[in-house]
Design a protein around this motif. Sequence first.
Motif, PDB file in Angstrom:
ATOM      1  N   UNK A   1       0.835  -1.175   0.000  1.00  0.00           N
ATOM      2  CA  UNK A   1       0.000   0.000   0.000  1.00  0.00           C
ATOM      3  C   UNK A   1       0.890   1.251   0.000  1.00  0.00           C
ATOM      4  N   UNK A   2       0.618   2.148  -0.911  1.00  0.00           N
ATOM      5  CA  UNK A   2       1.375   3.388  -1.055  1.00  0.00           C
ATOM      6  C   UNK A   2       0.569   4.542  -0.482  1.00  0.00           C
ATOM      7  N   UNK A   3       1.111   5.197   0.542  1.00  0.00           N
ATOM      8  CA  UNK A   3       0.423   6.309   1.175  1.00  0.00           C
ATOM      9  C   UNK A   3       0.582   7.578   0.331  1.00  0.00           C
ATOM     10  N   UNK A   4      -0.461   8.354   0.280  1.00  0.00           N
ATOM     11  CA  UNK A   4      -0.388   9.633  -0.427  1.00  0.00           C
ATOM     12  C   UNK A   4      -0.710  10.808   0.488  1.00  0.00           C
ATOM     13  N   UNK A   5      -1.116  10.520   1.703  1.00  0.00           N
ATOM     14  CA  UNK A   5      -1.478  11.568   2.657  1.00  0.00           C
ATOM     15  C   UNK A   5      -0.714  11.327   3.954  1.00  0.00           C
ATOM     16  N   UNK A   6      -0.176  12.374   4.515  1.00  0.00           N
ATOM     17  CA  UNK A   6       0.573  12.252   5.757  1.00  0.00           C
ATOM     18  C   UNK A   6      -0.336  12.520   6.946  1.00  0.00           C
ATOM     19  N   UNK A   7      -0.478  11.501   7.784  1.00  0.00           N
ATOM     20  CA  UNK A   7      -1.186  11.632   9.054  1.00  0.00           C
ATOM     21  C   UNK A   7      -0.099  11.616  10.125  1.00  0.00           C
ATOM     22  N   UNK A   8       0.151  12.762  10.720  1.00  0.00           N
ATOM     23  CA  UNK A   8       1.288  12.918  11.623  1.00  0.00           C
ATOM     24  C   UNK A   8       1.339  11.841  12.704  1.00  0.00           C
ATOM     25  N   UNK A   9       0.217  11.540  13.344  1.00  0.00           N
ATOM     26  CA  UNK A   9       0.225  10.558  14.425  1.00  0.00           C
ATOM     27  C   UNK A   9       0.419   9.123  13.944  1.00  0.00           C
ATOM     28  N   UNK A  10       0.373   8.906  12.638  1.00  0.00           N
ATOM     29  CA  UNK A  10       0.657   7.597  12.056  1.00  0.00           C
ATOM     30  C   UNK A  10       2.032   7.547  11.387  1.00  0.00           C
ATOM     31  N   UNK A  11       2.698   8.674  11.291  1.00  0.00           N
ATOM     32  CA  UNK A  11       3.986   8.792  10.604  1.00  0.00           C
ATOM     33  C   UNK A  11       5.073   8.188  11.499  1.00  0.00           C
ATOM     34  N   UNK A  12       5.684   7.105  11.037  1.00  0.00           N
ATOM     35  CA  UNK A  12       6.621   6.332  11.858  1.00  0.00           C
ATOM     36  C   UNK A  12       7.759   7.192  12.423  1.00  0.00           C
ATOM     37  N   UNK A  13       8.435   8.036  11.643  1.00  0.00           N
ATOM     38  CA  UNK A  13       9.507   8.848  12.247  1.00  0.00           C
ATOM     39  C   UNK A  13       9.005   9.729  13.393  1.00  0.00           C
ATOM     40  N   UNK A  14       7.831  10.308  13.245  1.00  0.00           N
ATOM     41  CA  UNK A  14       7.259  11.122  14.309  1.00  0.00           C
ATOM     42  C   UNK A  14       6.978  10.268  15.538  1.00  0.00           C
ATOM     43  N   UNK A  15       6.408   9.098  15.331  1.00  0.00           N
ATOM     44  CA  UNK A  15       6.087   8.212  16.455  1.00  0.00           C
ATOM     45  C   UNK A  15       7.345   7.732  17.166  1.00  0.00           C
ATOM     46  N   UNK A  16       8.384   7.386  16.411  1.00  0.00           N
ATOM     47  CA  UNK A  16       9.640   6.947  17.025  1.00  0.00           C
ATOM     48  C   UNK A  16      10.258   8.060  17.864  1.00  0.00           C
ATOM     49  N   UNK A  17      10.237   9.285  17.346  1.00  0.00           N
ATOM     50  CA  UNK A  17      10.782  10.415  18.080  1.00  0.00           C
ATOM     51  C   UNK A  17      10.011  10.647  19.375  1.00  0.00           C
ATOM     52  N   UNK A  18       8.689  10.609  19.272  1.00  0.00           N
ATOM     53  CA  UNK A  18       7.847  10.785  20.455  1.00  0.00           C
ATOM     54  C   UNK A  18       8.096   9.696  21.490  1.00  0.00           C
ATOM     55  N   UNK A  19       8.175   8.466  21.014  1.00  0.00           N
ATOM     56  CA  UNK A  19       8.417   7.333  21.896  1.00  0.00           C
ATOM     57  C   UNK A  19       9.777   7.450  22.582  1.00  0.00           C
ATOM     58  N   UNK A  20      10.814   7.798  21.817  1.00  0.00           N
ATOM     59  CA  UNK A  20      12.153   7.940  22.399  1.00  0.00           C
ATOM     60  C   UNK A  20      12.172   9.052  23.448  1.00  0.00           C
ATOM     61  N   UNK A  21      11.516  10.161  23.155  1.00  0.00           N
ATOM     62  CA  UNK A  21      11.477  11.274  24.111  1.00  0.00           C
ATOM     63  C   UNK A  21      10.779  10.856  25.394  1.00  0.00           C
ATOM     64  N   UNK A  22       9.683  10.134  25.276  1.00  0.00           N
ATOM     65  CA  UNK A  22       8.933   9.717  26.463  1.00  0.00           C
ATOM     66  C   UNK A  22       9.711   8.681  27.284  1.00  0.00           C
ATOM     67  N   UNK A  23      10.375   7.747  26.611  1.00  0.00           N
ATOM     68  CA  UNK A  23      11.187   6.755  27.323  1.00  0.00           C
ATOM     69  C   UNK A  23      12.328   7.459  28.056  1.00  0.00           C
ATOM     70  N   UNK A  24      12.979   8.415  27.398  1.00  0.00           N
ATOM     71  CA  UNK A  24      14.053   9.176  28.049  1.00  0.00           C
ATOM     72  C   UNK A  24      13.534   9.909  29.272  1.00  0.00           C
ATOM     73  N   UNK A  25      12.361  10.496  29.161  1.00  0.00           N
ATOM     74  CA  UNK A  25      11.760  11.205  30.284  1.00  0.00           C
ATOM     75  C   UNK A  25      11.469  10.253  31.442  1.00  0.00           C
ATOM     76  N   UNK A  26      10.946   9.065  31.128  1.00  0.00           N
ATOM     77  CA  UNK A  26      10.665   8.075  32.183  1.00  0.00           C
ATOM     78  C   UNK A  26      11.960   7.624  32.866  1.00  0.00           C
TER      79      UNK A  26
END
Length: 156
Positions: A1-26
Motif C-alpha cells: 500500500x502506497x500512502x499519499x497523505x501524511x497523518x502525523x500521528x501515524x507517521x513512523x519517524x514522528x512516532x519513534x521520536x515521540x516514543x524515544x522522548x517519552x522513554x528518556x523522560x521516564x
Amino acid sequence: MHKTDLQLLDFVPFRLNRLAAEVSTKLAEVYADRFGIDIVEWRILVTLAAHEACTAQYIVNCTRTHKSRVSRGVSRMIEVQLIARTEAKGDRRMARLRLTAKGRTLHKKLIPLVLEQERKIMQCLNGDEYSAFVNAMNKLELSLDLVRREDGVEHE
C-alpha cells in the motif's frame, strides 16, 4: 500500500521520536531528582562507563546528541568531578574523557535502578513482542548504518 497523505500521528519517524522522548523522560525520573543529573549527562555517563576513555565527539556520534549539549554536559560533569579530561598535546579537540571514581560509583548505583525502570516500561510487551520489537530496532539501525559498537573502537 502506497500512502499519499501524511497523518502525523501515524507517521513512523514522528512516532519513534515521540516514543524515544517519552522513554528518556521516564528514565530521567530515576536519576534526575535523586542524583542531580540530566538526560545528556546520563548519556555521557553510560557512554563513558562502556569505554575506558573516549572523546566528546565519540559521545556525540554514539548518542546522537547535539555537540553543544554534550559540551555543556561534559563541562558540568567535570565541575562536579564525575568525569575527567586528558588533553592531547596541542589539540584540545582530541581530549579524552573518562569517569572518575565518583562517576563510576554513581554509575554503579544507577544501573539497577534504570534497568528496573526499563523493565517497567517494557512490561506491556510479552516475550515474543519484546523480541520482535528488538529485532525490528536492530534492522532499522542496520538499514540506517547506525551500527552498534560494543568494542570501544572510535570511528570519527
